[in-house]
Design a protein around this motif. Structure first.
Motif, PDB file in Angstrom:
ATOM      1  N   LYS A  42       0.823  -1.219   0.000  1.00 53.41           N
ATOM      2  CA  LYS A  42       0.000   0.000   0.000  1.00 53.41           C
ATOM      3  C   LYS A  42       0.858   1.270   0.000  1.00 53.41           C
ATOM      4  CE  LYS A  42      -2.195  -1.493   3.749  1.00 53.41           C
ATOM      5  NZ  LYS A  42      -1.581  -2.843   3.833  1.00 53.41           N
ATOM      6  N   ARG A  45       3.807   4.122   4.473  1.00 54.42           N
ATOM      7  CA  ARG A  45       4.829   4.948   5.128  1.00 54.42           C
ATOM      8  C   ARG A  45       5.341   6.073   4.216  1.00 54.42           C
ATOM      9  NH1 ARG A  45       3.849   0.253   6.038  1.00 54.42           N
ATOM     10  NH2 ARG A  45       3.643  -0.659   8.101  1.00 54.42           N
ATOM     11  N   HIS A  74      10.948  -0.916   5.326  1.00 50.31           N
ATOM     12  CA  HIS A  74       9.705  -1.648   5.627  1.00 50.31           C
ATOM     13  C   HIS A  74       9.677  -2.985   4.878  1.00 50.31           C
ATOM     14  CE1 HIS A  74       5.474  -2.659   5.889  1.00 50.31           C
ATOM     15  NE2 HIS A  74       5.277  -2.419   4.604  1.00 50.31           N
ATOM     16  N   TYR A  76      12.213  -4.730   3.697  1.00 49.11           N
ATOM     17  CA  TYR A  76      13.212  -5.636   4.294  1.00 49.11           C
ATOM     18  C   TYR A  76      12.617  -6.319   5.531  1.00 49.11           C
ATOM     19  CZ  TYR A  76      15.756  -5.349   8.740  1.00 49.11           C
ATOM     20  OH  TYR A  76      16.141  -5.529  10.037  1.00 49.11           O
ATOM     21  N   SER A  77      11.939  -5.518   6.384  1.00 53.00           N
ATOM     22  CA  SER A  77      11.431  -6.104   7.636  1.00 53.00           C
ATOM     23  C   SER A  77      10.375  -7.175   7.344  1.00 53.00           C
ATOM     24  CB  SER A  77      10.888  -5.012   8.570  1.00 53.00           C
ATOM     25  OG  SER A  77       9.612  -4.571   8.168  1.00 53.00           O
ATOM     26  N   HIS A  80      12.212 -10.449   6.110  1.00 57.30           N
ATOM     27  CA  HIS A  80      12.830 -11.190   7.221  1.00 57.30           C
ATOM     28  C   HIS A  80      11.778 -11.721   8.189  1.00 57.30           C
ATOM     29  CE1 HIS A  80      17.331  -9.827   6.960  1.00 57.30           C
ATOM     30  NE2 HIS A  80      16.871 -10.363   5.844  1.00 57.30           N
ATOM     31  N   ASP A  81      10.726 -10.952   8.395  1.00 60.37           N
ATOM     32  CA  ASP A  81       9.669 -11.405   9.315  1.00 60.37           C
ATOM     33  C   ASP A  81       8.980 -12.674   8.805  1.00 60.37           C
ATOM     34  OD1 ASP A  81       7.869 -10.822  11.673  1.00 60.37           O
ATOM     35  OD2 ASP A  81       6.378 -10.833  10.072  1.00 60.37           O
ATOM     36  N   ARG A  93       1.143 -10.356   0.604  1.00 62.82           N
ATOM     37  CA  ARG A  93       0.544  -9.544  -0.465  1.00 62.82           C
ATOM     38  C   ARG A  93      -0.071 -10.430  -1.551  1.00 62.82           C
ATOM     39  NH1 ARG A  93       5.782  -5.482  -0.639  1.00 62.82           N
ATOM     40  NH2 ARG A  93       5.164  -4.104   1.034  1.00 62.82           N
ATOM     41  N   LEU A 149      12.444  -0.975  16.057  1.00 63.80           N
ATOM     42  CA  LEU A 149      11.890  -2.069  15.247  1.00 63.80           C
ATOM     43  C   LEU A 149      12.422  -3.452  15.655  1.00 63.80           C
ATOM     44  CD1 LEU A 149      10.109  -2.502  12.636  1.00 63.80           C
ATOM     45  CD2 LEU A 149      12.226  -2.480  11.374  1.00 63.80           C
ATOM     46  N   LEU A 150      13.734  -3.551  15.799  1.00 62.57           N
ATOM     47  CA  LEU A 150      14.329  -4.861  16.109  1.00 62.57           C
ATOM     48  C   LEU A 150      13.989  -5.323  17.517  1.00 62.57           C
ATOM     49  CD1 LEU A 150      17.826  -4.496  14.433  1.00 62.57           C
ATOM     50  CD2 LEU A 150      15.861  -5.797  13.613  1.00 62.57           C
ATOM     51  N   GLN A 153      10.443  -6.632  17.460  1.00 56.68           N
ATOM     52  CA  GLN A 153      10.372  -7.980  16.881  1.00 56.68           C
ATOM     53  C   GLN A 153      10.900  -9.020  17.875  1.00 56.68           C
ATOM     54  OE1 GLN A 153       8.954  -8.989  14.300  1.00 56.68           O
ATOM     55  NE2 GLN A 153       9.949 -10.757  13.401  1.00 56.68           N
ATOM     56  N   LYS A 174       7.328  -2.237  17.167  1.00 59.91           N
ATOM     57  CA  LYS A 174       7.246  -3.029  15.933  1.00 59.91           C
ATOM     58  C   LYS A 174       6.591  -2.249  14.785  1.00 59.91           C
ATOM     59  CE  LYS A 174       4.350  -6.511  15.387  1.00 59.91           C
ATOM     60  NZ  LYS A 174       3.649  -7.812  15.360  1.00 59.91           N
ATOM     61  N   THR A 175       5.587  -1.483  15.111  1.00 62.58           N
ATOM     62  CA  THR A 175       4.803  -0.839  14.048  1.00 62.58           C
ATOM     63  C   THR A 175       4.905   0.689  14.072  1.00 62.58           C
ATOM     64  OG1 THR A 175       3.278  -2.677  14.237  1.00 62.58           O
ATOM     65  CG2 THR A 175       2.534  -0.808  12.944  1.00 62.58           C
ATOM     66  N   PHE A 211      -3.065   1.497  13.499  1.00 59.40           N
ATOM     67  CA  PHE A 211      -2.860   0.759  12.239  1.00 59.40           C
ATOM     68  C   PHE A 211      -2.618  -0.730  12.523  1.00 59.40           C
ATOM     69  CE2 PHE A 211      -0.269  -0.761   8.663  1.00 59.40           C
ATOM     70  CZ  PHE A 211      -1.010  -0.312   7.580  1.00 59.40           C
ATOM     71  N   GLN A 212      -1.835  -1.008  13.565  1.00 58.77           N
ATOM     72  CA  GLN A 212      -1.558  -2.409  13.898  1.00 58.77           C
ATOM     73  C   GLN A 212      -2.838  -3.135  14.348  1.00 58.77           C
ATOM     74  OE1 GLN A 212       1.389  -4.306  13.481  1.00 58.77           O
ATOM     75  NE2 GLN A 212      -0.206  -5.847  13.804  1.00 58.77           N
ATOM     76  N   ASN A 215      -4.700  -3.919  11.327  1.00 62.46           N
ATOM     77  CA  ASN A 215      -4.054  -5.078  10.707  1.00 62.46           C
ATOM     78  C   ASN A 215      -4.475  -6.381  11.411  1.00 62.46           C
ATOM     79  OD1 ASN A 215      -1.372  -6.863  10.312  1.00 62.46           O
ATOM     80  ND2 ASN A 215      -1.552  -5.389   8.665  1.00 62.46           N
TER      81      ASN A 215
HETATM   82  C1  GRG Z   1      13.198  -6.626  11.236  1.00 65.23           C
HETATM   83  C2  GRG Z   1      12.574  -9.058  11.060  1.00 65.23           C
HETATM   84  C3  GRG Z   1      12.206  -7.694  11.395  1.00 65.23           C
HETATM   85  C4  GRG Z   1      10.973  -7.456  11.830  1.00 65.23           C
HETATM   86  C5  GRG Z   1      10.530  -6.154  12.320  1.00 65.23           C
HETATM   87  C6  GRG Z   1       7.898  -4.907  11.014  1.00 65.23           C
HETATM   88  C7  GRG Z   1       8.161  -6.206  11.671  1.00 65.23           C
HETATM   89  C8  GRG Z   1       9.101  -6.216  12.801  1.00 65.23           C
HETATM   90  C9  GRG Z   1       7.577  -7.330  11.270  1.00 65.23           C
HETATM   91  C10 GRG Z   1       6.688  -7.389  10.088  1.00 65.23           C
HETATM   92  C11 GRG Z   1       5.342  -7.989  10.372  1.00 65.23           C
HETATM   93  C12 GRG Z   1       4.429  -7.086  11.078  1.00 65.23           C
HETATM   94  C13 GRG Z   1       3.238  -7.634  11.764  1.00 65.23           C
HETATM   95  C14 GRG Z   1       4.653  -5.815  11.095  1.00 65.23           C
HETATM   96  C15 GRG Z   1       3.815  -4.852  11.750  1.00 65.23           C
HETATM   97  C16 GRG Z   1       3.628  -3.737  10.853  1.00 65.23           C
HETATM   98  C17 GRG Z   1       2.629  -4.035   9.787  1.00 65.23           C
HETATM   99  C18 GRG Z   1       1.198  -3.859  10.106  1.00 65.23           C
HETATM  100  C19 GRG Z   1       3.057  -4.428   8.604  1.00 65.23           C
HETATM  101  C20 GRG Z   1       2.203  -4.508   7.417  1.00 65.23           C
HETATM  102  O1  GRG Z   1       2.242  -3.216   6.882  1.00 65.23           O
HETATM  103  P1  GRG Z   1       1.389  -2.768   5.623  1.00 65.23           P
HETATM  104  O2  GRG Z   1      -0.056  -3.134   5.834  1.00 65.23           O
HETATM  105  O3  GRG Z   1       1.994  -3.706   4.504  1.00 65.23           O
HETATM  106  O4  GRG Z   1       1.681  -1.344   5.345  1.00 65.23           O
HETATM  107  P2  GRG Z   1       2.074  -3.484   2.907  1.00 65.23           P
HETATM  108  O5  GRG Z   1       2.094  -4.884   2.351  1.00 65.23           O
HETATM  109  O6  GRG Z   1       0.867  -2.710   2.450  1.00 65.23           O
HETATM  110  O7  GRG Z   1       3.335  -2.762   2.658  1.00 65.23           O
END
Ligand code: GRG
Length: 274
Positions: A42, A45, A74, A76-77, A80-81, A93, A149-150, A153, A174-175, A211-212, A215
């Motif tokens: 989307k 950010r 974002h 990258y995270s 890895h997540d 996605r 962020l780290l 996680q 995290k978010t 937002f979280q 989600n």
């Molecule tokens: C560095 C490994 C590592 C992780 C960091 C960000 C994160 C922690 C993990 C990712 C999974 C997660 C639940 C993140 C929370 C933030 C979130 C709601 C991500 C989804 O964001 P959107 O909806 O995604 O903006 P799109 O696909 O639209 O970019």
């Protein structure tokens, strides 16, 4: 997501700049990174950075480099997540996750590549002077690093929250971290006062939390075994909690000197009620 007319050209330019953000080194890494960035993200950010920058009346062109850098972090995270040693997800996605489409080693390297490329894009940006770059780089490394962020996680993986306060701490790291970064980027580019920068951080915190929760609602059915707001609250409780966050967000935005009309319109689309 229904797109407001002002967002469309900005979103198109974000996607174009993201395609241009990868350099041609290793062909397989380039392909893997393109696979990630071609997914239907989307771009929340970078949109937050650019729309807030528009509200703060600054030159929008200076915002694209930082906004793209943040979107790379974002992505990258997410890569890895999704890995088996983390959340172990097969889909992202609406498509296979990167380690499913390629392999685990490529996904680790590609995540590293997206992260390091973010810092390169920002460092090389010809539209920004050195002082602004250093401030942006400091914020990006802080919010993507070991105390934001780290850490979020790590806590999420190792010590799942047992109370709303603990959940809020994890969700904030995290978010909200990258949301704070998005808004602070706009503030730094527009050279706002320290007080306004602090207000933007507060907006980022509330916005990221709300937002979280959104989600969590969207993934309620598919993520039943994962730790979410529904581990602690039922549907009605979670809605009320999100409502409280959104009204706190509204108060934070009302305290800003600027009307933040573009940001408000965008949040209206994200939450359908702000
Ligand atoms: C560095 C490994 C590592 C992780 C960091 C960000 C994160 C922690 C993990 C990712 C999974 C997660 C639940 C993140 C929370 C933030 C979130 C709601 C991500 C989804 O964001 P959107 O909806 O995604 O903006 P799109 O696909 O639209 O970019």
């Amino acid at each position: 997501m229904q797109i407001n007319p002002i967002c469309k050209p900005i979103l198109e330019k974000i996607n174009q700049r993201l395609r241009e953000a990868l350099d041609r080194g290793d062909e397989r890494l380039h392909q893997a990174a393109s696979y990630v960035l071609d997914g239907e993200g989307k771009r929340v950010r970078p949109m937050l950075t650019l729309l807030t920058l528009l509200d703060l009346s600054s030159d929008l062109d200076r915002g694209y480099g930082p906004a793209i850098a943040l979107e790379l972090v974002h992505n990258y995270s997410l890569v890895h997540d999704d890995l088996p040693c983390m959340d172990d997800d097969d889909e992202r996605r609406g498509r296979p996750t990167l380690h499913k489409a390629y392999d685990e080693a490529t996904a680790v390297l590609c995540g590293d590549y997206l992260l390091t490329q973010a810092f390169k894009i920002l460092t090389d940006d010809p539209h920004l002077d050195a002082e602004i770059k250093v401030r942006l780089l400091e914020r990006l490394s802080y919010y993507s690093g070991g105390s934001q962020l780290l850490l979020g996680q790590s806590l999420d993986l190792l010590t799942p929250a047992g109370s709303i306060e603990e959940l809020q701490t994890i969700y904030q790291m995290k978010t909200s971290s990258l949301f704070c970064c998005a808004l602070e980027f706009a503030g730094i580019l527009a050279e706002v006062s320290d007080e306004e920068l602090h207000q933007l951080t507060q907006i980022g915190i509330k916005l990221g939390l709300a937002f979280q929760i959104e989600n969590d609602f969207l993934k309620k059915e598919t993520e039943e075994n994962k730790f979410t707001i529904f581990t602690l609250l039922d549907k009605k409780g979670a809605k009320l909690y999100q409502k409280k966050l959104l009204s706190e967000l509204q108060i934070e935005m009302d305290q800003m000197h600027e009307s933040l009309s573009h940001l408000r319109a965008y949040l209206g689309v994200l939450f359908r009620e702000v």
